[in-house]
Design an enzyme around this catalytic site. Structure first.
Site, mmCIF file in Angstrom:
data_model
loop_
_atom_site.group_PDB
_atom_site.id
_atom_site.type_symbol
_atom_site.label_atom_id
_atom_site.label_comp_id
_atom_site.label_asym_id
_atom_site.label_seq_id
_atom_site.Cartn_x
_atom_site.Cartn_y
_atom_site.Cartn_z
ATOM 1 N N GLN A 1 -4.185 -1.718 10.024
ATOM 2 C CA GLN A 1 -4.110 -3.033 9.380
ATOM 3 C C GLN A 1 -4.601 -4.133 10.328
ATOM 4 O O GLN A 1 -4.171 -4.222 11.472
ATOM 5 C CB GLN A 1 -2.675 -3.321 8.942
ATOM 6 C CG GLN A 1 -2.504 -4.613 8.164
ATOM 7 C CD GLN A 1 -3.212 -4.589 6.819
ATOM 8 O OE1 GLN A 1 -3.223 -3.588 6.122
ATOM 9 N NE2 GLN A 1 -3.814 -5.708 6.457
ATOM 10 N N ASP B 1 -10.642 2.679 4.332
ATOM 11 C CA ASP B 1 -10.901 1.246 4.195
ATOM 12 C C ASP B 1 -12.401 0.966 4.081
ATOM 13 O O ASP B 1 -12.811 -0.115 3.668
ATOM 14 C CB ASP B 1 -10.338 0.478 5.403
ATOM 15 C CG ASP B 1 -9.040 -0.247 5.078
ATOM 16 O OD1 ASP B 1 -8.775 -0.498 3.882
ATOM 17 O OD2 ASP B 1 -8.287 -0.565 6.014
ATOM 18 N N LYS C 1 0.829 -1.209 0.000
ATOM 19 C CA LYS C 1 0.000 0.000 0.000
ATOM 20 C C LYS C 1 0.862 1.257 0.000
ATOM 21 O O LYS C 1 0.586 2.217 -0.723
ATOM 22 C CB LYS C 1 -0.929 -0.018 1.221
ATOM 23 C CG LYS C 1 -2.023 -1.072 1.139
ATOM 24 C CD LYS C 1 -2.734 -1.277 2.462
ATOM 25 C CE LYS C 1 -3.749 -2.415 2.372
ATOM 26 N NZ LYS C 1 -4.394 -2.725 3.666
#
Length: 295
Positions: free
Chosen positions: A96, A119, A52
């Site tokens: 994460q 997200d 990412k």
């Protein structure tokens, strides 16, 4: 069989994002900024976050990776999130997953400002998605919809079966496929490990989305001729055959199912790359204030 090539599609979309990001930077004097928080030393998580961050650089974003040891407390992590929420120089924040067992992932998700939740996991974003209101769509379902649009896959009136009911992929995917949009307008069945007639449900599907987290779970005998098959699974197994020391498998038995499918995603090289594209697009929109206008 035709391949739904995540590498090809993501490269094209990232070029478009790069152009938009450059225009944003020229206008505002700053780059879109994504922060990723990584807790612990999970190998898979480290790989995902590194990818990412690398992709942020490729499209002209600023990115920051904040790392904590596995012993960080839940309160300490929430305090950091609240600090980032208030920082106007940061547009998007991801934490994460998975997190250590002593940290509640739902608390962490809800602590993130929904306007920076790129997200797309915050309850406000999920609720607004349900009502077809402007929001950040969860990155993986968003990426899948972008892939279907790129290839012009016909979805209207088709029967779609989603295997897996997670809040990250399965549930939002079922909502997006059913929406009055293009892609969309499917008749959707959301199945899971407790579905009693799972094989029959999947066998009836024109479009199959496999997101159950089990290696080769969807077999050829479960898929009808000509179905479109989207494999969300990323299952890691140790391997002496690769330099990395592990091999990736999907939730679909690719070799056998590909013989029957009209379109299918590979693993790797499919949905995973599109997930990053969804994240990048959300981050750009957060910076521009097009989903949630800047104060």
């Amino acid at each position: 069989m035709n391949l739904l090539d995540g590498k090809l599609v993501s490269a094209k979309i990232k070029e478009d994002i790069k152009v938009d990001a450059a225009a944003f930077t020229a206008e505002t004097g700053r780059k879109p900024h994504l922060v990723a928080i990584l807790v612990g030393n999970d190998g898979g998580s480290e790989t995902y976050v590194a990818s990412k961050m690398r992709n942020c650089e490729l499209v002209g974003f600023e990115s920051t990776n904040i790392r904590y040891g596995v012993d960080i407390t839940e309160d300490e992590l929430i305090a950091k999130i609240e600090e980032i929420n208030k920082d106007e120089r940061i547009d998007g924040l991801i934490v994460q997953l998975p997190l250590p067992k002593h940290i509640d992932p739902d608390k962490i998700t809800e602590a993130i400002d929904y306007r920076k939740d790129v997200d797309g996991f915050h309850p406000i974003n999920l609720g607004r998605m349900q009502r077809n209101l402007p929001c950040f769509i969860p990155a993986t379902p968003y990426g899948i919809m972008l892939m279907l649009a790129h290839y012009g896959i016909e979805t209207a009136g088709k029967k779609a079966v989603v295997v897996g009911r997670s809040n990250i992929v399965g549930s939002p995917m079922s909502i997006l496929l059913a929406r009055n949009s293009n892609p969309g307008n499917c008749t959707v069945t959301l199945t899971h490990s407790r579905t009693s007639n799972l094989k029959e449900e999947v066998l009836a599907a024109d479009i199959v989305v496999a997101a159950i987290g089990r290696k080769n779970f969807v077999t050829a005998e479960m898929v009808k001729e000509g179905a479109v098959v989207i494999d969300v699974g990323i299952n890691r197994e140790d391997s002496n055959e690769t330099k990395s020391g592990f091999k990736l498998y999907g939730d679909v038995d690719f070799e056998e199912v590909a013989k029957k499918a009209s379109w299918i995603t590979p693993v790797p090289g499919g949905v995973g790359l599109m997930t990053i594209v969804g994240l990048l697009k959300n981050t750009l929109e957060a910076a521009k204030g097009t989903v949630y206008p800047k104060a």
